[in-house]
Design an enzyme around this catalytic site. Sequence first.
Site, mmCIF file in Angstrom:
data_model
loop_
_atom_site.group_PDB
_atom_site.id
_atom_site.type_symbol
_atom_site.label_atom_id
_atom_site.label_comp_id
_atom_site.label_asym_id
_atom_site.label_seq_id
_atom_site.Cartn_x
_atom_site.Cartn_y
_atom_site.Cartn_z
ATOM 1 N N HIS A 76 0.679 -1.152 -0.093
ATOM 2 C CA HIS A 76 -0.074 0.152 -0.056
ATOM 3 C C HIS A 76 0.878 1.201 0.052
ATOM 4 O O HIS A 76 0.235 2.479 -0.187
ATOM 5 C CB HIS A 76 -1.120 0.038 1.327
ATOM 6 C CG HIS A 76 -2.237 0.617 0.743
ATOM 7 N ND1 HIS A 76 -3.571 0.337 1.528
ATOM 8 C CD2 HIS A 76 -2.851 1.450 -0.153
ATOM 9 C CE1 HIS A 76 -4.576 1.004 1.099
ATOM 10 N NE2 HIS A 76 -3.987 1.646 0.121
ATOM 11 N N ASP A 99 -9.564 -0.105 4.187
ATOM 12 C CA ASP A 99 -8.390 -0.795 4.873
ATOM 13 C C ASP A 99 -8.398 -1.115 6.028
ATOM 14 O O ASP A 99 -9.502 -0.604 6.989
ATOM 15 C CB ASP A 99 -7.264 0.158 4.773
ATOM 16 C CG ASP A 99 -5.655 -0.451 4.726
ATOM 17 O OD1 ASP A 99 -5.595 -1.575 5.434
ATOM 18 O OD2 ASP A 99 -4.993 0.198 4.250
ATOM 19 N N HIS A 101 -6.193 -1.012 8.040
ATOM 20 C CA HIS A 101 -5.119 0.079 9.007
ATOM 21 C C HIS A 101 -5.488 1.334 7.956
ATOM 22 O O HIS A 101 -5.823 1.518 7.177
ATOM 23 C CB HIS A 101 -3.569 -0.363 8.563
ATOM 24 C CG HIS A 101 -3.552 -2.023 8.714
ATOM 25 N ND1 HIS A 101 -3.830 -2.785 7.649
ATOM 26 C CD2 HIS A 101 -3.193 -2.620 9.519
ATOM 27 C CE1 HIS A 101 -3.188 -4.188 8.103
ATOM 28 N NE2 HIS A 101 -3.071 -3.948 9.283
ATOM 29 N N ASP A 103 -2.719 3.565 7.906
ATOM 30 C CA ASP A 103 -1.447 3.873 6.966
ATOM 31 C C ASP A 103 -1.010 5.322 6.987
ATOM 32 O O ASP A 103 -0.753 5.780 5.869
ATOM 33 C CB ASP A 103 -1.690 3.389 5.494
ATOM 34 C CG ASP A 103 -1.934 2.027 5.505
ATOM 35 O OD1 ASP A 103 -1.602 1.133 6.413
ATOM 36 O OD2 ASP A 103 -2.330 1.386 4.472
ATOM 37 N N HIS A 116 4.817 0.824 3.998
ATOM 38 C CA HIS A 116 3.140 0.632 3.625
ATOM 39 C C HIS A 116 2.150 0.888 4.763
ATOM 40 O O HIS A 116 1.268 0.993 4.640
ATOM 41 C CB HIS A 116 3.177 -0.868 3.184
ATOM 42 C CG HIS A 116 3.534 -1.762 4.233
ATOM 43 N ND1 HIS A 116 2.671 -2.275 5.263
ATOM 44 C CD2 HIS A 116 4.676 -2.688 4.392
ATOM 45 C CE1 HIS A 116 3.240 -3.308 5.984
ATOM 46 N NE2 HIS A 116 4.339 -3.477 5.659
ATOM 47 N N ASP A 207 -7.333 -1.736 0.072
ATOM 48 C CA ASP A 207 -6.523 -2.734 0.722
ATOM 49 C C ASP A 207 -7.284 -4.042 0.856
ATOM 50 O O ASP A 207 -8.374 -3.761 1.683
ATOM 51 C CB ASP A 207 -5.984 -2.209 1.927
ATOM 52 C CG ASP A 207 -4.757 -3.191 2.416
ATOM 53 O OD1 ASP A 207 -5.052 -4.572 2.294
ATOM 54 O OD2 ASP A 207 -3.749 -2.805 3.233
ATOM 55 N N ASP A 209 -6.884 -6.394 2.934
ATOM 56 C CA ASP A 209 -6.885 -6.873 4.051
ATOM 57 C C ASP A 209 -8.167 -6.222 4.785
ATOM 58 O O ASP A 209 -8.235 -6.373 6.123
ATOM 59 C CB ASP A 209 -5.622 -6.732 4.783
ATOM 60 C CG ASP A 209 -5.375 -5.271 5.177
ATOM 61 O OD1 ASP A 209 -6.169 -4.202 5.299
ATOM 62 O OD2 ASP A 209 -4.021 -4.840 5.300
ATOM 63 N N GLU A 252 -2.112 -5.162 -1.859
ATOM 64 C CA GLU A 252 -1.863 -6.083 -0.886
ATOM 65 C C GLU A 252 -2.347 -7.416 -0.851
ATOM 66 O O GLU A 252 -2.583 -8.281 -0.065
ATOM 67 C CB GLU A 252 -2.193 -5.400 0.696
ATOM 68 C CG GLU A 252 -1.553 -4.381 1.006
ATOM 69 C CD GLU A 252 -0.167 -4.462 1.482
ATOM 70 O OE1 GLU A 252 0.398 -5.501 1.520
ATOM 71 O OE2 GLU A 252 0.404 -3.337 1.857
#
Length: 296
Positions: A76, A99, A101, A103, A116, A207, A209, A252
Amino acid sequence: MLICVSPLSYHLTEFVSAGCEVKDYGNLTFEEFPDDEPVGRVKNARAVGSANQRLSEAVKAVKKDGHTTAMLGGDHSLGIGSIHGHSAAVGKLSVVWVDAHSDINTPLTSSTGNMHGQPVSFLLHELQSKLPALPNFSWLKPCLSAKDLVYIGLRDVDPGEHYFLKFLGVKVFSMTEVDRLGIGKVMEETCDYLCTRGNKPIHLSYDVDAIDPTVTPATGTPVVGGLTYRDGIYITEQIRHTGLLSAVDMVEVNPLRAQTEEGVRSTVSTAVDLLLGCFGRLREGNHPQDYVPPEP
Ligand SMILES: [Mn+2]
């Protein structure tokens, strides 16, 4: 469409058969930096800075050609170049960052040094005074305001990141809001918010994830308790429905990180379905505008 280093590029035919016009701008190859010593805690700064400069130029060129960009990653940190290049071509943007996260670490708040986990901090006007100089980053100018950023799916946020999100007043729909409101209301509020911010072109940075790791395990930093497959698809349908979607990152996706073949298959097919949602596939079905049913 712009293709990066990703197993997803093998699925281009699915986009063509779904009625998307696809122009493959090819894989980007990046310069290697064998002696990319850490700068403070930051790992691979030279490689990441250089790769993102290339990506930014490539995305800018695709946007100048008038296409909706799809960037397939890769980690990312590529969001830096993708969003920078997009903004260089079209001006101010809204960014929807889906996401687990946020980031938004800076090189100084990051505990791991992984770039990332930091891309958003490099893009925001408001965090420039918090960023140390890094090698191969002098080309990068901030291009995004914190109020033009919406997060969906967060569930693993570091203390420094949480501070920035609150301090900057960023619009966040963490998994708590997804649970409280349901994805329907989350997307209604997201689209209303983007409208109040002036309906700028949307950059969707997705992302994989963000989706629960039972569905998308083949990714670098899976976090339990994520979006369902259906939540994930609904996000793409609603962003598409705004008519403002101008660029997508799908990042990702990493087949090396799954325990099983089925994990790889499920992750890749979910990522492809998310992209198809971005480009107009509806779960209710579609038909071409010029479709004429056969007569007996
Ligand atoms: Mn993530």
